[in-house]
Structure formats: C-alpha cells, structure tokens
Design a protein around this motif. Structure first.
Motif, PDB file in Angstrom:
ATOM      1  N   ALA A  10       0.718  -1.228  -0.480  1.00  0.00           N
ATOM      2  CA  ALA A  10       0.482  -0.253   0.173  1.00  0.00           C
ATOM      3  C   ALA A  10       0.909   1.500   0.140  1.00  0.00           C
ATOM      4  O   ALA A  10       0.463   2.324  -1.029  1.00  0.00           O
ATOM      5  CB  ALA A  10      -0.761  -0.229   1.645  1.00  0.00           C
ATOM      6  N   SER A  11       1.625   0.959   0.566  1.00  0.00           N
ATOM      7  CA  SER A  11       2.974   2.366   0.870  1.00  0.00           C
ATOM      8  C   SER A  11       4.493   2.196  -0.191  1.00  0.00           C
ATOM      9  O   SER A  11       4.728   3.135  -0.305  1.00  0.00           O
ATOM     10  CB  SER A  11       3.323   2.881   1.977  1.00  0.00           C
ATOM     11  N   LEU A  77      10.619  -0.584   6.154  1.00  0.00           N
ATOM     12  CA  LEU A  77      10.679  -2.024   6.589  1.00  0.00           C
ATOM     13  C   LEU A  77       9.137  -2.417   7.400  1.00  0.00           C
ATOM     14  O   LEU A  77       8.756  -3.500   7.374  1.00  0.00           O
ATOM     15  CB  LEU A  77      12.090  -2.726   6.740  1.00  0.00           C
ATOM     16  N   VAL A  78       9.156  -1.475   9.029  1.00  0.00           N
ATOM     17  CA  VAL A  78       8.628  -2.295   9.922  1.00  0.00           C
ATOM     18  C   VAL A  78       7.035  -1.455   8.561  1.00  0.00           C
ATOM     19  O   VAL A  78       5.858  -1.733   9.523  1.00  0.00           O
ATOM     20  CB  VAL A  78       8.660  -1.077  10.372  1.00  0.00           C
ATOM     21  N   THR A  79       6.996  -0.278   7.900  1.00  0.00           N
ATOM     22  CA  THR A  79       5.597  -0.155   7.343  1.00  0.00           C
ATOM     23  C   THR A  79       5.646  -1.165   7.014  1.00  0.00           C
ATOM     24  O   THR A  79       4.009  -1.924   6.123  1.00  0.00           O
ATOM     25  CB  THR A  79       5.701   1.380   6.754  1.00  0.00           C
ATOM     26  N   LEU A  80       5.749  -2.254   5.832  1.00  0.00           N
ATOM     27  CA  LEU A  80       6.217  -3.309   4.739  1.00  0.00           C
ATOM     28  C   LEU A  80       5.534  -3.865   6.316  1.00  0.00           C
ATOM     29  O   LEU A  80       4.732  -4.305   5.586  1.00  0.00           O
ATOM     30  CB  LEU A  80       7.094  -3.475   4.690  1.00  0.00           C
ATOM     31  N   ASP A  82       4.048  -3.942   8.873  1.00  0.00           N
ATOM     32  CA  ASP A  82       2.538  -3.784   9.201  1.00  0.00           C
ATOM     33  C   ASP A  82       1.327  -4.042   7.983  1.00  0.00           C
ATOM     34  O   ASP A  82       0.043  -4.698   8.304  1.00  0.00           O
ATOM     35  CB  ASP A  82       2.654  -1.942   9.941  1.00  0.00           C
ATOM     36  N   GLU A  83       1.634  -3.614   6.790  1.00  0.00           N
ATOM     37  CA  GLU A  83       0.486  -4.461   5.827  1.00  0.00           C
ATOM     38  C   GLU A  83       0.846  -5.066   5.663  1.00  0.00           C
ATOM     39  O   GLU A  83      -0.645  -5.886   5.898  1.00  0.00           O
ATOM     40  CB  GLU A  83       1.218  -3.112   4.412  1.00  0.00           C
ATOM     41  N   LEU A  84       1.815  -5.764   6.022  1.00  0.00           N
ATOM     42  CA  LEU A  84       1.574  -7.270   5.354  1.00  0.00           C
ATOM     43  C   LEU A  84       0.965  -8.199   6.549  1.00  0.00           C
ATOM     44  O   LEU A  84       1.413  -9.111   6.558  1.00  0.00           O
ATOM     45  CB  LEU A  84       2.711  -8.406   4.762  1.00  0.00           C
ATOM     46  N   ASP A  85       0.922  -7.897   8.277  1.00  0.00           N
ATOM     47  CA  ASP A  85       0.484  -7.547   8.469  1.00  0.00           C
ATOM     48  C   ASP A  85       1.567  -9.523   9.238  1.00  0.00           C
ATOM     49  O   ASP A  85       0.805  -9.922   9.433  1.00  0.00           O
ATOM     50  CB  ASP A  85      -1.251  -8.907   8.891  1.00  0.00           C
TER      51      ASP A  85
END
Length: 276
Positions: A10-11, A77-80, A82-85
C-alpha cells in the motif's frame, strides 16, 4: 523461480513473498534489488514465510527523501510488515541491507526475532573510509555507472566472472539502471553510517549471525568479528575463499548457513531431536 511475480504494498514498496511459517525478511545491498535473493528464496520458502523487498531508491520502490537516514529505511521495513500483518520477523541484511537491519533492530526491538548481518560493514578504518569516500564522490559526479566495474571485481572472484559473464552482466545492468538520486542517497548512507548505533549494540539481545567472505575487501572478517563482539548473543561465520557476493557466488553455502541458524532460532526442538 519464486521472484517472478512481484507485488506492491500500500505504501509503494515492491516485494516478493513465498512459503509459510515463521517470517524471514531479506534486505539486499546498495545498487541491487530483491532479485538478489532468488536462490535464498527457493531454499528457505519450503520452511519459512520469506519476504524480499526493494529498499528505498531501488527496484520499483519509492525514492528516499533528500535528507534520508537509515531510520527512514528501517521505517520502510516496519511499514511493510504492518501492511503484511507480520508482527515479528527474523531480518537478514546483506551489505547496506545489514546497516538497515541493524537500524531496524535498534529502533524496533519488539518486532525482531533474530538478526543476520551478511557481508556488511562496521567501523571502517581510515583507509577503508577514504576508499568508500572516493567512490561516493565519483557516484555524485558520474552516477551509478561511475565505479561499477571496480565493484564487480571486488564482489566476485575472477573465476566466477569468467565462468558466468551473463550473471555478471545482469548485476552490471541492475546497478547502472538505478535512479541516480536514489542510488546516491543510498550510497551516501552506506558510505558514512558504518558506525551507526555503535554505542547501543549491546541492547540487541536476540540471536545474531554475523557472516562475511574471507576475501571480501569491503566487508572484512575483521569487521564481522568486531561487530559480533559488540552483540551479546552473536556468532561469526567466515565463508572460506569467498568475496562479497556470497548469496550469488556461494549460494549453497549461504543457504546452508541460514537454514542452520534459522533452525536453531525457530525450531530448537528439532535440533534437540537430531542430536539424540
């Protein structure tokens, strides 16, 4: 061929994901992209949920901002995740990816199960710092192609370069096709942040594997031993006879090393049974 169907988060981060089980993240080096990890994906995916992604400024991920820091790469990386749960993962970083992995470990310790630092840099001496500084200046002036031929000589053995010209050419094309701004901003961090978090490394309590090639002139065995010496729960492995691009040139050795480390971290009961 697991690295054929890319996805975009998403990002905007491009990534590949294969397998199931405990999550394992793979971070490539400067000038490259996640396709570096083809053979590692194939080896690990039967046992783990493997995620390989393009860092900021690489592949098809967004460019880093002008004043980007390693924290920004760790935030990607942490955003990714989060987006991938994905709540926690073992993070493996190669070369500059090792710096990003270190930053992630220090910034987000609760998201980390274990850490692998492969062919990365730590506390360069004056001569090493001058060399990378010169290459950084050339990159600013001439772009990604400035010192690619010298890099290929450092990264691969003469025998591998002679035997696999197609693979060498693929790496050359990958490096030279980078966006000049994204490449320079990333290379600047790689060239200057080898001491990142040096005074805080003792806070990284998870199991850590630090490995590099015996003949790697930029990510030396001495660096590996010194980095591991700052980490409370680290071990070192030196890949005999190898240069920098061990995930490519010595894929089987690297895969065995990763599988052994991951088994000790994630499946200790199986390790115990195998010894009985």
């Amino acid at each position: 061929m697991l690295l054929t169907q890319a996805r975009t988060s998403a990002s905007g981060t491009r990534y590949w994901r294969a397998g199931s089980g405990q999550p394992v993240v793979l971070i490539h080096g400067v000038g490259l992209d996640a396709t570096l990890w083809q053979e590692q994906m194939e080896a690990l995916a039967p046992y783990y949920d493997v995620i390989a992604y393009d860092m900021l400024g690489h592949g098809e991920s967004p460019l880093p901002k002008v004043d980007a820091t390693l924290e920004d790469y760790a935030d990607q990386l942490v955003t990714l995740l989060d987006e991938l749960d994905v709540p926690t993962a073992t993070v493996t970083g190669f070369s500059m990816g090792g710096l990003v992995a270190r930053a992630f470990a220090l910034l987000y310790p609760d998201r980390l199960q274990a850490l692998v630092v492969l062919s990365s840099v730590f506390n360069r001496n004056d001569q090493e710092r001058a060399g990378v500084g010169q290459r950084l200046a050339q990159t600013l002036e001439q772009g990604p192609a400035a010192n690619v031929e010298g890099a290929l000589e450092r990264w691969f053995s003469p025998a591998f370069r002679q035997a696999h010209p197609d693979r060498i050419d693929a790496v050359r094309r990958r490096v030279t096709s980078n966006d000049p701004d994204g490449y320079y901003r990333s290379y600047a961090l790689f060239g200057t942040q080898d001491r990142f978090g040096s005074d805080k490394l003792g806070a990284i309590r998870v199991p850590v594997l630090v490995a590099t090639g015996e003949l790697d002139p930029g990510s030396t065995p001495d660096m590996a031993h010194k980095l591991a010496g700052q980490l409370p729960n680290a071990r070192v492995h030196i890949l005999e006879g190898q240069r920098h691009m061990a995930p490519v040139e010595a894929a089987d050795q690297v895969n065995d090393l990763l599988l052994d480390f991951l088994a000790k971290v994630h499946r200790p009961s199986l390790q115990k049974e195998s010894l009985e």
